[in-house]
Scaffold this active site. Sequence first.
Site, PDB file in Angstrom:
ATOM      1  N   SER A 140       0.882  -1.166   0.000  1.00  0.00           N
ATOM      2  CA  SER A 140       0.000   0.000   0.000  1.00  0.00           C
ATOM      3  C   SER A 140       0.910   1.202   0.000  1.00  0.00           C
ATOM      4  O   SER A 140       2.049   1.124   0.486  1.00  0.00           O
ATOM      5  CB  SER A 140      -0.881   0.032   1.257  1.00  0.00           C
ATOM      6  N   TYR A 190      -3.015  -0.397  10.479  1.00  0.00           N
ATOM      7  CA  TYR A 190      -2.815  -0.613   9.052  1.00  0.00           C
ATOM      8  C   TYR A 190      -1.503   0.001   8.593  1.00  0.00           C
ATOM      9  O   TYR A 190      -0.686  -0.656   7.924  1.00  0.00           O
ATOM     10  CB  TYR A 190      -3.981  -0.007   8.278  1.00  0.00           C
TER      11      TYR A 190
END
Length: 254
Positions: free
Chosen positions: A132, A145
């Site tokens: 990501s 995250y």
Amino acid sequence: MVEAVQGAGVVVTGAGGGIGAALARRFAAEGARVVVNDLDAEKAKAVAEEVGGIAVPGDASSIVDQARDALGGVVDVYCANAGVASGGSEAAGEDVWALAWDVNVMAHVRAAHALLPDWLERGGGRFVSTVSAAGLLTMIGAAPYSVTKHGAYAFAEWLSLTYRHRGVKVHAICPQGVRTDMLTASGSAGELVLQPTAIEPEAVADALFAGIEEDRFLILPHPEVAGYYQARAADPDRWLGNMNRLQQKWEAAR
């Protein structure tokens, strides 16, 4: 057609939808033999039937042996795509942090541990890590995250620098917003930061295959992330100040 994947045995985890399904479709279209993994057995079966692949449902941390058997004994490409978008701050529960760490980092470590003996013996293998842009930068409102995606990126980087001279190729995919259920679940932070430039999952697959052809480690479906990454490294305080202003904007909107 990308010669490097024609006829290859490919495993894609978290492939019941979103980026994983797009990767499975693209690998199949390029002539690979594809194992489709997902915790949701029905979704895995549906995508596998669509692409002419083999469904191997279950926890991504423990399916390497089963996937290898399904591919006739050899995994050539492993896409560690399964992930969880855990939001929250330092106050998120221990269970939230543990799940994010287990899925976003340790599943990659376990897969590599299972795959590397064969790859090193054969002198070849390809590990694709769906990270990501949060793994290069960060994401407001999502400490578990952000932290674990940094870990996923660090592990992919370590694999590459450690084993590239022995034939193991590694790619780290670092998109910003992608139009998936994960983006929908990111709430107001995702709407502010990710939604305006969100792309389709197929664009992520396109970026990966361009990277495979060019033999690149870092795959940036949003090319502008390279500039953000450079700015972060060049002047961390300025970058943090800009991110804090974004944080304040988000707090005010909430």
